[in-house]
Design a protein around this motif. Structure first.
Motif, PDB file in Angstrom:
ATOM      1  N   ASP A  76       0.837  -1.204   0.000  1.00 22.80           N
ATOM      2  CA  ASP A  76       0.000   0.000   0.000  1.00 22.80           C
ATOM      3  C   ASP A  76       0.870   1.251   0.000  1.00 22.80           C
ATOM      4  O   ASP A  76       0.706   2.151  -0.832  1.00 22.80           O
ATOM      5  CB  ASP A  76      -0.918  -0.048   1.237  1.00 22.80           C
ATOM      6  N   THR A  77       1.832   1.287   0.922  1.00 24.37           N
ATOM      7  CA  THR A  77       2.706   2.458   1.041  1.00 24.37           C
ATOM      8  C   THR A  77       3.440   2.701  -0.278  1.00 24.37           C
ATOM      9  O   THR A  77       3.476   3.825  -0.789  1.00 24.37           O
ATOM     10  CB  THR A  77       3.748   2.241   2.164  1.00 24.37           C
ATOM     11  N   PHE A  78       3.989   1.634  -0.857  1.00 29.73           N
ATOM     12  CA  PHE A  78       4.754   1.773  -2.094  1.00 29.73           C
ATOM     13  C   PHE A  78       3.866   2.294  -3.227  1.00 29.73           C
ATOM     14  O   PHE A  78       4.205   3.274  -3.900  1.00 29.73           O
ATOM     15  CB  PHE A  78       5.359   0.414  -2.469  1.00 29.73           C
ATOM     16  N   LEU A  79       2.704   1.655  -3.424  1.00 33.53           N
ATOM     17  CA  LEU A  79       1.834   2.040  -4.538  1.00 33.53           C
ATOM     18  C   LEU A  79       1.286   3.456  -4.366  1.00 33.53           C
ATOM     19  O   LEU A  79       1.132   4.200  -5.340  1.00 33.53           O
ATOM     20  CB  LEU A  79       0.689   1.042  -4.679  1.00 33.53           C
TER      21      LEU A  79
ATOM     22  N   LEU B 263       3.682  10.376  -6.903  1.00 31.67           N
ATOM     23  CA  LEU B 263       4.637  10.768  -7.940  1.00 31.67           C
ATOM     24  C   LEU B 263       3.887  11.173  -9.207  1.00 31.67           C
ATOM     25  O   LEU B 263       4.170  12.199  -9.824  1.00 31.67           O
ATOM     26  CB  LEU B 263       5.547   9.569  -8.226  1.00 31.67           C
ATOM     27  N   CYS B 264       2.904  10.347  -9.581  1.00 32.63           N
ATOM     28  CA  CYS B 264       2.124  10.635 -10.794  1.00 32.63           C
ATOM     29  C   CYS B 264       1.330  11.919 -10.628  1.00 32.63           C
ATOM     30  O   CYS B 264       1.221  12.724 -11.559  1.00 32.63           O
ATOM     31  CB  CYS B 264       1.161   9.490 -11.094  1.00 32.63           C
ATOM     32  N   LEU B 265       0.761  12.112  -9.422  1.00 37.47           N
ATOM     33  CA  LEU B 265      -0.052  13.307  -9.181  1.00 37.47           C
ATOM     34  C   LEU B 265       0.807  14.571  -9.204  1.00 37.47           C
ATOM     35  O   LEU B 265       0.340  15.647  -9.559  1.00 37.47           O
ATOM     36  CB  LEU B 265      -0.768  13.197  -7.826  1.00 37.47           C
ATOM     37  N   ALA B 266       2.091  14.417  -8.818  1.00 34.72           N
ATOM     38  CA  ALA B 266       2.964  15.585  -8.746  1.00 34.72           C
ATOM     39  C   ALA B 266       3.516  15.959 -10.122  1.00 34.72           C
ATOM     40  O   ALA B 266       4.030  17.049 -10.305  1.00 34.72           O
ATOM     41  CB  ALA B 266       4.110  15.300  -7.782  1.00 34.72           C
ATOM     42  N   PHE B 267       3.406  15.043 -11.095  1.00 35.43           N
ATOM     43  CA  PHE B 267       3.999  15.259 -12.415  1.00 35.43           C
ATOM     44  C   PHE B 267       3.062  16.070 -13.291  1.00 35.43           C
ATOM     45  O   PHE B 267       1.907  15.708 -13.446  1.00 35.43           O
ATOM     46  CB  PHE B 267       4.234  13.887 -13.062  1.00 35.43           C
ATOM     47  N   PRO B 268       3.526  17.165 -13.891  1.00 35.87           N
ATOM     48  CA  PRO B 268       2.635  17.917 -14.790  1.00 35.87           C
ATOM     49  C   PRO B 268       2.258  17.053 -15.998  1.00 35.87           C
ATOM     50  O   PRO B 268       3.123  16.451 -16.630  1.00 35.87           O
ATOM     51  CB  PRO B 268       3.480  19.112 -15.216  1.00 35.87           C
TER      52      PRO B 268
ATOM     53  N   ALA C 277      -1.521   6.887 -18.017  1.00 33.12           N
ATOM     54  CA  ALA C 277      -0.427   6.638 -17.076  1.00 33.12           C
ATOM     55  C   ALA C 277      -0.393   7.674 -15.961  1.00 33.12           C
ATOM     56  O   ALA C 277       0.077   7.402 -14.864  1.00 33.12           O
ATOM     57  CB  ALA C 277       0.904   6.633 -17.819  1.00 33.12           C
ATOM     58  N   ILE C 278      -0.928   8.868 -16.252  1.00 36.46           N
ATOM     59  CA  ILE C 278      -0.827   9.943 -15.269  1.00 36.46           C
ATOM     60  C   ILE C 278      -2.148  10.182 -14.530  1.00 36.46           C
ATOM     61  O   ILE C 278      -2.194  10.838 -13.510  1.00 36.46           O
ATOM     62  CB  ILE C 278      -0.321  11.228 -15.983  1.00 36.46           C
ATOM     63  N   SER C 279      -3.256   9.612 -15.030  1.00 37.31           N
ATOM     64  CA  SER C 279      -4.571   9.982 -14.475  1.00 37.31           C
ATOM     65  C   SER C 279      -5.181   8.945 -13.535  1.00 37.31           C
ATOM     66  O   SER C 279      -6.213   9.218 -12.921  1.00 37.31           O
ATOM     67  CB  SER C 279      -5.570  10.258 -15.602  1.00 37.31           C
ATOM     68  N   TRP C 280      -4.626   7.729 -13.460  1.00 30.54           N
ATOM     69  CA  TRP C 280      -5.251   6.706 -12.616  1.00 30.54           C
ATOM     70  C   TRP C 280      -5.198   6.990 -11.119  1.00 30.54           C
ATOM     71  O   TRP C 280      -6.072   6.535 -10.370  1.00 30.54           O
ATOM     72  CB  TRP C 280      -4.646   5.316 -12.886  1.00 30.54           C
ATOM     73  N   PRO C 281      -4.184   7.762 -10.601  1.00 33.43           N
ATOM     74  CA  PRO C 281      -4.082   7.869  -9.135  1.00 33.43           C
ATOM     75  C   PRO C 281      -5.324   8.448  -8.459  1.00 33.43           C
ATOM     76  O   PRO C 281      -5.634   8.079  -7.331  1.00 33.43           O
ATOM     77  CB  PRO C 281      -2.888   8.793  -8.933  1.00 33.43           C
ATOM     78  N   LYS C 282      -6.046   9.326  -9.162  1.00 28.46           N
ATOM     79  CA  LYS C 282      -7.239   9.904  -8.545  1.00 28.46           C
ATOM     80  C   LYS C 282      -8.209   8.786  -8.133  1.00 28.46           C
ATOM     81  O   LYS C 282      -8.739   8.777  -7.025  1.00 28.46           O
ATOM     82  CB  LYS C 282      -7.913  10.839  -9.553  1.00 28.46           C
ATOM     83  N   TYR C 283      -8.397   7.824  -9.037  1.00 30.41           N
ATOM     84  CA  TYR C 283      -9.325   6.712  -8.764  1.00 30.41           C
ATOM     85  C   TYR C 283      -8.772   5.778  -7.695  1.00 30.41           C
ATOM     86  O   TYR C 283      -9.513   5.275  -6.854  1.00 30.41           O
ATOM     87  CB  TYR C 283      -9.624   5.946 -10.058  1.00 30.41           C
ATOM     88  N   ALA C 284      -7.456   5.559  -7.734  1.00 31.10           N
ATOM     89  CA  ALA C 284      -6.836   4.707  -6.717  1.00 31.10           C
ATOM     90  C   ALA C 284      -7.020   5.324  -5.335  1.00 31.10           C
ATOM     91  O   ALA C 284      -7.326   4.629  -4.361  1.00 31.10           O
ATOM     92  CB  ALA C 284      -5.356   4.508  -7.035  1.00 31.10           C
ATOM     93  N   ARG C 285      -6.878   6.654  -5.267  1.00 34.57           N
ATOM     94  CA  ARG C 285      -7.034   7.357  -3.989  1.00 34.57           C
ATOM     95  C   ARG C 285      -8.470   7.215  -3.460  1.00 34.57           C
ATOM     96  O   ARG C 285      -8.679   6.913  -2.294  1.00 34.57           O
ATOM     97  CB  ARG C 285      -6.728   8.856  -4.168  1.00 34.57           C
ATOM     98  N   ILE C 286      -9.436   7.462  -4.353  1.00 33.47           N
ATOM     99  CA  ILE C 286     -10.838   7.379  -3.910  1.00 33.47           C
ATOM    100  C   ILE C 286     -11.149   5.950  -3.472  1.00 33.47           C
ATOM    101  O   ILE C 286     -11.699   5.721  -2.395  1.00 33.47           O
ATOM    102  CB  ILE C 286     -11.810   7.803  -5.034  1.00 33.47           C
ATOM    103  N   ALA C 287     -10.787   4.973  -4.309  1.00 40.88           N
ATOM    104  CA  ALA C 287     -11.109   3.571  -4.008  1.00 40.88           C
ATOM    105  C   ALA C 287     -10.440   3.137  -2.711  1.00 40.88           C
ATOM    106  O   ALA C 287     -11.038   2.450  -1.890  1.00 40.88           O
ATOM    107  CB  ALA C 287     -10.676   2.672  -5.150  1.00 40.88           C
ATOM    108  N   ARG C 288      -9.194   3.593  -2.500  1.00 39.93           N
ATOM    109  CA  ARG C 288      -8.476   3.195  -1.290  1.00 39.93           C
ATOM    110  C   ARG C 288      -9.162   3.762  -0.053  1.00 39.93           C
ATOM    111  O   ARG C 288      -9.406   3.043   0.913  1.00 39.93           O
ATOM    112  CB  ARG C 288      -7.031   3.683  -1.359  1.00 39.93           C
ATOM    113  N   SER C 289      -9.474   5.062  -0.076  1.00 41.73           N
ATOM    114  CA  SER C 289     -10.073   5.658   1.121  1.00 41.73           C
ATOM    115  C   SER C 289     -11.447   5.045   1.402  1.00 41.73           C
ATOM    116  O   SER C 289     -11.789   4.778   2.550  1.00 41.73           O
ATOM    117  CB  SER C 289     -10.174   7.174   0.984  1.00 41.73           C
ATOM    118  N   GLN C 290     -12.212   4.778   0.354  1.00 44.76           N
ATOM    119  CA  GLN C 290     -13.534   4.170   0.545  1.00 44.76           C
ATOM    120  C   GLN C 290     -13.396   2.742   1.078  1.00 44.76           C
ATOM    121  O   GLN C 290     -14.155   2.305   1.940  1.00 44.76           O
ATOM    122  CB  GLN C 290     -14.293   4.133  -0.783  1.00 44.76           C
TER     123      GLN C 290
END
Lengths: 281, 250
Positions: free
Chosen positions: A111-114, A120-125, A150-163
């Protein structure tokens, strides 16, 4: 009993909006699907004698610098713009959700690694990353979609993880574990349906955003390549002529505006429908 | 002497956060629950009662100590390995059912996971609903469509579906109003006797615990501070803490 009545009214209003914008979005998608048979002219047929004609009865959006009918190109361009966007949103939603669900469930080092990778992806323009992808893999719509995915998936990972983190602590999940459910069954039958609401809303609202991003990349020459008709690249092709032939920019711009508006309104309607406070009790 | 259904030895659970000293929610607890016996675990909020329940049901991993079910060491076992022996009734009935699934789905889930066909599970669910005093029609209802008491009856049906030997009731009546509480307690009492289950009854209502349980264990700050026959503990408490608990309800 005024309160329940007003609630019902509000709810049915929401339903109407959902059906209305859902139908509009379906119409846009169906239009894109059958775009080739809807075109009045061949969108790729050049006629230099009729280049840069203003809108007339024969060419309602005018023609571009090669004399191609802009109306036909806008209609055909919808296919590349809309289907690429839908594919992109489908990929990032399913990939991000699966990853977020795994992280929320497994926790620990994976979890921590991913999640650091997602930071990293969210910080990249986005544009810088797309330029890098285009540099490595070359331009083209496929690579633009790949770069955005490659750059847009983290938003969904964040929501799914918190839920998932919230759902895993609920009594009903404990009860399901005590019922002997396997991890896969817990994920598919108990966690996913309960976290799907916010993810779905984000996905529908993201269709508009991603359409703009893809059009933006195409505008910069990193997306669809000529002579392929795509709204962003169509605007890019004639951007130097904005002062003299504004209609050439106007037609694809209007198409982007309308499509984004329809999907954003649908997103709002879906969000209202899935809002727990609107649930009929 | 026969093997107890549940034996807990020096059980410990420390909730730790990196860089900070852990908090011992359960600190060296030992007790037995015999076959058909009803043991009450009482104490104020935060004394570690529910943590003990979650540890025994294997929903949490202990930091130390041992848990034996029917003589087998299950300290490191998965919840799926013990779920045929231990089942649990939760405090809040509505929150213990998946809001997107019907009560029938929830009650029949353990049977489906145990390999029963959909038709077999459906028939068993109808019988279970009748056993807890609900019409089988309730199987097609969602948790938010029934009252708290009806939902808790369904939760009890779910807990007894697989035929456990030990039933853990974690404040199973606290979220219900007084009249419903009495019904649920009577139902639990009847089912436990009829099915010869042992019961670990967690509650903070001492009068209820006295009427329901054979023995009582009083917990404070993760430790058992007093243990004995229910009447004895209530009528002649030995520790100041138990006296204080008794005073607080009078």
């Amino acid at each position: 009993m005024t309160a329940p009545e007003s609630m019902t009214r509000k709810r049915s209003g929401g339903r109407t909006r959902l059906f209305l914008f859902g139908a509009a979005a379906l119409l846009v998608v169906a239009g894109a699907f059958f775009s080739e048979s809807l075109c009045p002219y061949d969108p790729y047929l050049q006629n230099l004698g009729a280049a840069l004609e203003p809108p007339t009865a024969a060419h309602i959006f005018g023609t571009d610098r090669y004399g191609r009918d802009l109306c036909s190109r806008v209609i055909v361009g919808s296919r590349a713009s809309i289907f690429s966007t839908l594919a992109l949103v489908a990929v990032i939603t399913s990939f991000g959700t699966a990853l977020g669900l795994f992280c929320g469930w497994a926790r620990g080092r994976a979890d921590t690694f991913l999640m650091r990778v997602s930071d990293l992806c969210l910080a990249f323009p986005c544009l810088v990353f797309a330029l890098a992808v285009a540099g490595v893999l070359g331009g083209g719509l496929h690579n633009a979609v790949l770069a955005l995915a490659a750059i847009s998936w983290p938003k969904y990972a964040r929501i799914a993880r918190s839920q998932t983190l919230a759902v895993r602590e609920t009594d009903y999940l404990k009860a399901a574990r005590l019922a002997g459910c396997s991890a896969a069954r817990l994920a598919v039958r108990h966690i996913l349906p309960n976290i799907a609401g916010p993810i779905l809303v984000t996905a529908v609202l993201d269709i508009g955003t991603m359409m703009m991003e893809l059009a933006g990349l195409s505008f910069l020459g990193l997306g669809a390549k000529p002579p392929m008709a795509e709204w962003g690249s169509m605007m890019s092709e004639v951007r130097g002529l904005l002062q003299t032939v504004p209609w050439a920019v106007f037609a694809p711009g209007l198409a982007i505006f309308a499509a984004v508006l329809v999907f954003n309104l649908l997103g709002d309607a879906v969000r209202d429908e899935l809002d727990p406070k609107m649930k009929g009790r | 002497m026969t093997t107890p259904i549940l034996r807990v030895q020096e059980l410990k659970k420390i909730f730790s956060r990196s860089g900070r000293e852990g908090f011992a929610a359960v600190d060296g607890v030992s007790f037995d629950v015999g076959g058909g016996e009803c043991v009450g675990l009482i104490g104020e909020s935060g004394s570690g009662k529910s943590t003990v329940a979650n540890l025994v049901a294997r929903l949490l991993d202990p930091t130390g100590g041992r848990i034996y079910l029917e003589g087998n060491d299950v300290t490191a076992a998965d919840v799926r390995a013990v779920c045929r022996t231990v089942q649990m009734v939760f405090q809040s009935p509505r929150e213990s059912f998946d809001p997107r699934r019907t009560l029938g789905d929830g009650v029949g889930e353990s049977l489906r996971n145990a390999g029963q066909s959909a038709a077999e599970a459906r028939a068993a669910v109808a019988e279970l609903f009748e056993a807890v005093g609900l019409s089988p029609d309730f199987a097609s209802r969602y948790p938010h469509e029934v009252s708290g008491g009806q939902c808790q009856r369904a939760a009890i049906a779910r807990a007894i579906a697989i035929g456990p030997k030990l039933l853990i009731c974690d404040e199973a009546t606290s979220a219900l109003d007084v009249t419903v509480q009495a019904d649920i307690v009577a139902l639990l009492s009847r089912l436990i006797r009829a099915r010869a289950m042992a019961c670990l009854f967690i509650c903070h209502d001492l009068a209820l615990a006295q009427g329901f349980c054979d023995r009582l264990l009083v917990m404070r700050e993760g430790k058992i501070v007093e243990a004995g026959a229910a009447d004895e503990v209530i009528q002649s408490p030995k520790t100041e803490y138990t006296k204080m608990l008794l005073d607080s309800i009078l």
